[in-house]
Design an enzyme around this catalytic site. Sequence first.
Site, PDB file in Angstrom:
ATOM      1  N   CYS A  37       0.473  -1.405  -0.028  1.00  0.00           N
ATOM      2  CA  CYS A  37      -0.035  -0.057   0.253  1.00  0.00           C
ATOM      3  C   CYS A  37       0.850   1.423   0.062  1.00  0.00           C
ATOM      4  O   CYS A  37       0.000   2.748  -0.472  1.00  0.00           O
ATOM      5  CB  CYS A  37      -0.863   0.157   0.879  1.00  0.00           C
ATOM      6  SG  CYS A  37      -0.507  -0.270   2.662  1.00  0.00           S
ATOM      7  N   LYS A  70      10.228  -3.593   1.081  1.00  0.00           N
ATOM      8  CA  LYS A  70       8.996  -3.655  -0.189  1.00  0.00           C
ATOM      9  C   LYS A  70       8.947  -2.238  -0.869  1.00  0.00           C
ATOM     10  O   LYS A  70       8.667  -2.220  -1.936  1.00  0.00           O
ATOM     11  CB  LYS A  70       7.640  -3.804  -0.154  1.00  0.00           C
ATOM     12  CG  LYS A  70       7.387  -5.199   1.461  1.00  0.00           C
ATOM     13  CD  LYS A  70       6.391  -5.690   2.102  1.00  0.00           C
ATOM     14  CE  LYS A  70       6.106  -6.666   3.072  1.00  0.00           C
ATOM     15  NZ  LYS A  70       4.583  -6.535   3.764  1.00  0.00           N
ATOM     16  N   HIS A 113      -1.926   7.131   3.622  1.00  0.00           N
ATOM     17  CA  HIS A 113      -0.359   6.744   3.593  1.00  0.00           C
ATOM     18  C   HIS A 113       0.091   8.340   2.105  1.00  0.00           C
ATOM     19  O   HIS A 113      -0.163   8.549   0.965  1.00  0.00           O
ATOM     20  CB  HIS A 113      -0.059   5.848   2.678  1.00  0.00           C
ATOM     21  CG  HIS A 113      -0.493   4.678   3.370  1.00  0.00           C
ATOM     22  ND1 HIS A 113      -0.603   4.597   5.134  1.00  0.00           N
ATOM     23  CD2 HIS A 113       0.187   3.561   3.227  1.00  0.00           C
ATOM     24  CE1 HIS A 113      -0.490   3.417   5.047  1.00  0.00           C
ATOM     25  NE2 HIS A 113      -0.392   2.859   4.383  1.00  0.00           N
ATOM     26  N   THR A 173      -6.261   1.642   2.052  1.00  0.00           N
ATOM     27  CA  THR A 173      -6.984   0.926   1.965  1.00  0.00           C
ATOM     28  C   THR A 173      -8.027   0.480   1.074  1.00  0.00           C
ATOM     29  O   THR A 173      -9.008  -0.284   0.372  1.00  0.00           O
ATOM     30  CB  THR A 173      -8.152   0.455   3.494  1.00  0.00           C
ATOM     31  OG1 THR A 173      -9.209   1.336   3.620  1.00  0.00           O
ATOM     32  CG2 THR A 173      -7.381   0.112   4.534  1.00  0.00           C
TER      33      THR A 173
END
Length: 361
Positions: A157, A212, A250, A336
């Site tokens: 994400c 990541k 984010h 999300t």
Amino acid sequence: MQKYRVGIIGATGMVGQRFITLLADHPWFEIHALAASARSAGITYEEAVGSRWAMKTPIPEKVAKMVVMDASDVKNVSDLCDFVFCAVNMKKDEIKALEEAYAKTETPVISNNSANRGMADVPMLIPEINPEHAHAIERQRERLGTKVGFIAVKPNCSIQSYVPALTPLYSCGIESVMVSTYQAISGAGKTFETMPEIIDNVIPFISGEEEKSEQEPLKIWGKLENGLIVNAASPKISAHCVRVPVSDGHLATVFVKFKNKPTKEQMLAAWATFKGEPQKLELPSAPKQFLQYMTEENRPQTKLDRDFEHGMGICIGRLRDDPIFDYRFVCISHNTLRGAAGGGVESAELLCAQGWIPYKK
């Protein structure tokens, strides 16, 4: 249009809940199975999730009374579904085995998990950016011994705020990127009630997140060679990821250096005009405007801008010169929605539109 029958594996968790809200009235998809751990199996969804329901809207009525199945009961769950979304909280090797088990029942898996992201024959999709990576499914089916079943994943994400903003500029030869992400607590599956330690606090460590953030963009920008995805060799990316006291969204601060430095005007034009396959296909979850540049000095802001295009668009702002790199700017995405369940739903829409996911007879 005949609706696809879908299942949600890991339905009681934060991302599973978000899948439910997005699929409750979806024009293409209809929930036919909810699955979770054995302790939740055999009772209704509303009983299983209880006070852990974290969405702003109530549990959809038609979902509340559905009986939760055991996620490990692969055959019975698969029999009810044309494909499944997977958002389980398990060890990576267990997730990998579970997702492959579902795929081998000829049930495609659209995964929110990281266990299979490193596989060269598993497409890791941001549908606007790398839809062609779906062709790796052909090689994956050879490996799994399936005709229909496969696994496709969405990326971490945190990268979905800045990778979309960098992609229209990739042809300018991005040499190096430094990024700091300020990540919401819902990314950890938490609310302020379940994570009181974040109140009036910033936690400068999120396990595995920086690795990541530095590696996954290279797969997104990679090329298909002999049916496999080969990671891009550049740019070099340095990432720092911190958890901040924000419910959703984010935010990323981005510093970028180019081989062929564009002008600011060229960058703004590239962002304003960028469209991908989801926009061309008019997929139900696709934002009409994928990237939006905001001219206000104090935007984008997490609270104000995370829901742009129903949480599926990316907001960019504060483009300016940098004394070490060429430019710096700020981005935000809803973690999300675009970053998790919403991105998974859009990926499923893309794969259905491309013909990779058929209806079961």
